[in-house]
Design a protein around this motif. Structure first.
Motif, PDB file in Angstrom:
ATOM      1  N   ILE A 198      14.608 -40.587   1.239  1.00 45.33           N
ATOM      2  CA  ILE A 198      14.053 -40.130   2.514  1.00 45.33           C
ATOM      3  C   ILE A 198      14.890 -38.981   3.082  1.00 45.33           C
ATOM      4  CG2 ILE A 198      13.634 -40.792   4.917  1.00 45.33           C
ATOM      5  CD1 ILE A 198      11.515 -41.792   3.016  1.00 45.33           C
ATOM      6  N   SER A 199      16.206 -39.060   2.907  1.00 42.11           N
ATOM      7  CA  SER A 199      17.058 -37.957   3.350  1.00 42.11           C
ATOM      8  C   SER A 199      16.697 -36.670   2.616  1.00 42.11           C
ATOM      9  CB  SER A 199      18.532 -38.298   3.109  1.00 42.11           C
ATOM     10  OG  SER A 199      18.932 -39.411   3.880  1.00 42.11           O
ATOM     11  N   TYR A 200      16.405 -36.791   1.319  1.00 45.48           N
ATOM     12  CA  TYR A 200      15.997 -35.629   0.534  1.00 45.48           C
ATOM     13  C   TYR A 200      14.695 -35.043   1.083  1.00 45.48           C
ATOM     14  CZ  TYR A 200      14.348 -32.847  -3.423  1.00 45.48           C
ATOM     15  OH  TYR A 200      13.868 -31.831  -4.212  1.00 45.48           O
ATOM     16  N   LEU A 201      13.747 -35.914   1.432  1.00 46.44           N
ATOM     17  CA  LEU A 201      12.488 -35.429   2.012  1.00 46.44           C
ATOM     18  C   LEU A 201      12.746 -34.693   3.324  1.00 46.44           C
ATOM     19  CD1 LEU A 201      10.105 -38.457   1.346  1.00 46.44           C
ATOM     20  CD2 LEU A 201      10.170 -36.277   0.121  1.00 46.44           C
ATOM     21  N   GLU A 202      13.685 -35.199   4.126  1.00 44.63           N
ATOM     22  CA  GLU A 202      14.008 -34.506   5.372  1.00 44.63           C
ATOM     23  C   GLU A 202      14.643 -33.146   5.082  1.00 44.63           C
ATOM     24  OE1 GLU A 202      15.808 -36.305   8.648  1.00 44.63           O
ATOM     25  OE2 GLU A 202      14.284 -37.881   8.839  1.00 44.63           O
ATOM     26  N   LEU A 203      15.523 -33.086   4.076  1.00 43.51           N
ATOM     27  CA  LEU A 203      16.125 -31.810   3.706  1.00 43.51           C
ATOM     28  C   LEU A 203      15.066 -30.807   3.248  1.00 43.51           C
ATOM     29  CD1 LEU A 203      19.304 -32.990   1.754  1.00 43.51           C
ATOM     30  CD2 LEU A 203      19.212 -32.032   4.056  1.00 43.51           C
ATOM     31  N   MET A 204      14.006 -31.327   2.623  1.00 42.90           N
ATOM     32  CA  MET A 204      12.904 -30.477   2.168  1.00 42.90           C
ATOM     33  C   MET A 204      11.871 -30.243   3.273  1.00 42.90           C
ATOM     34  SD  MET A 204      13.754 -29.740  -0.902  1.00 42.90           S
ATOM     35  CE  MET A 204      12.269 -29.125  -1.707  1.00 42.90           C
ATOM     36  N   GLN A 205      12.172 -30.735   4.482  1.00 45.20           N
ATOM     37  CA  GLN A 205      11.296 -30.586   5.643  1.00 45.20           C
ATOM     38  C   GLN A 205       9.891 -31.138   5.376  1.00 45.20           C
ATOM     39  OE1 GLN A 205      11.464 -26.542   7.127  1.00 45.20           O
ATOM     40  NE2 GLN A 205      13.633 -26.715   7.634  1.00 45.20           N
ATOM     41  N   GLN A 206       9.872 -32.342   4.795  1.00 45.81           N
ATOM     42  CA  GLN A 206       8.629 -32.997   4.419  1.00 45.81           C
ATOM     43  C   GLN A 206       8.415 -34.251   5.263  1.00 45.81           C
ATOM     44  OE1 GLN A 206       5.173 -34.359   2.448  1.00 45.81           O
ATOM     45  NE2 GLN A 206       6.119 -32.344   2.568  1.00 45.81           N
ATOM     46  N   PRO A 207       7.330 -34.320   6.029  1.00 47.36           N
ATOM     47  CA  PRO A 207       7.016 -35.554   6.757  1.00 47.36           C
ATOM     48  C   PRO A 207       6.798 -36.724   5.781  1.00 47.36           C
ATOM     49  CG  PRO A 207       5.722 -33.718   7.593  1.00 47.36           C
ATOM     50  CD  PRO A 207       6.358 -33.238   6.324  1.00 47.36           C
ATOM     51  N   TYR A 208       7.084 -37.932   6.238  1.00 46.03           N
ATOM     52  CA  TYR A 208       6.990 -39.108   5.377  1.00 46.03           C
ATOM     53  C   TYR A 208       6.603 -40.318   6.213  1.00 46.03           C
ATOM     54  CZ  TYR A 208      11.604 -39.603   7.468  1.00 46.03           C
ATOM     55  OH  TYR A 208      12.630 -39.663   8.383  1.00 46.03           O
ATOM     56  N   THR A 209       6.130 -41.344   5.532  1.00 45.17           N
ATOM     57  CA  THR A 209       5.791 -42.590   6.218  1.00 45.17           C
ATOM     58  C   THR A 209       6.994 -43.536   6.204  1.00 45.17           C
ATOM     59  OG1 THR A 209       4.995 -43.709   4.228  1.00 45.17           O
ATOM     60  CG2 THR A 209       3.402 -42.395   5.465  1.00 45.17           C
TER      61      THR A 209
END
Length: 342
Positions: free
Chosen positions: A90-101
């Protein structure tokens, strides 16, 4: 409703087929949640791409680049076989500026560590059983304040991993033996908490800032023998033959009076906020015969397959499965991650 491109992250080998034609029940069981989520999202009109992940971030990076999803649906519960690494994904998704559930990295990190989460809850004066942590590689010495019986389990593993009738101990010798067993099995720390005799309740919570709790669900231990502890062992939770033999099921705890239900709801919301959770979660509680309520643990991103406790309790609250999936998507899209402020 806007149709979205949704990337669904699942464990490698759990990418579900488009249909269940020719699939046996035994074949379905390991990835039923993945199928239910993907099938429902497609039925809602979304463009869905499930991607299997095990120990490499490259499939995620490539899917983000090529598919350009509006949001990533997080069904991945571990990375490289380590259950506490889901927060890193999830941290990686935040670094990639990607919304997530689902839950944010901080909430995942806090809730997955049973000892750390209990320390936070104790600081906030949220009722939780007394406990002690026994570090891996050290001898077991029980603090005097910790009285028997004790419930011994892994600090980090979930899904009732390592939980059996032997997890309830009544002597220092049995405590040392069980701690040594889990040390050997997990190669990690072990926690022992005072065993709370009573009803086992599960409460779903959804939201980011404004929170909603679902009606309490209860583990009904049915006709289990009188000489065994009423705890959710792996056998109780996952062995269908054992469940049928002893009439074990989960159901709505619909006999709770309004005041008790309200107290449970308020406690669960306090836990959610104290642990910085977001998206959705399930709280595991014990309620004594005198009405005392104790928080056993908080579970971020719990099982949301159709027909399981979380979705069933949502249904009782008037939220059908399709609406539940859409709400989870909407919460992910509305969550204000730190990168959105830059």
């Amino acid at each position: 409703m806007t149709n979205r491109r949704i990337l669904v992250l699942v464990r490698d080998g759990h990418v579900p087929p488009l249909t269940l034609d020719g699939v046996t029940e035994d074949e379905l069981t390991p990835w039923k949640a993945e199928f239910d989520v993907c099938e429902t999202l497609r039925r809602l009109g979304h463009d869905v791409l499930p991607v299997g992940v095990y120990d490499d971030l490259a499939p995620i990076r490539e899917a983000l680049r090529d598919f350009q999803p509006d949001i990533t649906f997080m069904l991945l519960e571990e990375f490289h076989g380590v259950v506490t690494y889901d927060f890193a994904v999830i941290s990686y998704l935040e670094l990639m500026q990607q919304p997530y559930t689902g839950c944010n990295p901080r909430g995942l990190l806090l809730s997955k560590d049973k000892a750390l989460s209990k320390k936070v809850l104790s600081y906030h004066r949220i009722p939780t059983p007394r406990f002690a942590v026994f570090p891996y590689g050290r001898k077991t010495h029980r603090p005097k304040k910790l009285s028997f019986p004790l419930f011994v389990k892994s600090v980090i593993e979930d899904a009732s991993f390592g939980i059996a009738q032997a997890s309830i101990v009544h002597t220092d010798e049995a405590l040392a033996e069980r701690v040594a067993f889990l040390h050997d099995k997990t190669k990690d720390d072990v926690i022992a908490e005072q065993f709370i005799e009573g009803r086992e309740l599960y409460v779903g919570v959804v939201g980011n800032t404004r929170l909603t709790t679902f009606p309490a669900w209860e583990m009904d231990f049915g006709k289990m023998p009188d000489d065994v502890a009423r705890i959710a062992t792996r056998t109780v939770k996952f062995n269908r033959k054992y469940q049928e033999k002893h009439d074990i099921t989960t159901r709505a705890a619909d006999d709770l009076d309004a005041a008790t239900a309200d107290r449970i709801s308020k406690i669960c919301k306090r836990v959610y906020r104290a642990l910085s959770m977001s998206g959705y979660a399930r709280m595991d509680l014990r309620m004594t015969s005198e009405g005392g309520i104790f928080v056993i643990e908080a579970n971020a991103n719990p099982n949301i397959e159709y027909g399981e406790d979380f979705s069933e309790s949502a249904e009782v609250a008037g939220i059908d499965y399709e609406s539940l999936m859409q709400r989870i998507i909407n919460l992910g899209l509305s969550y204000k991650a730190a990168w959105m402020a830059t």
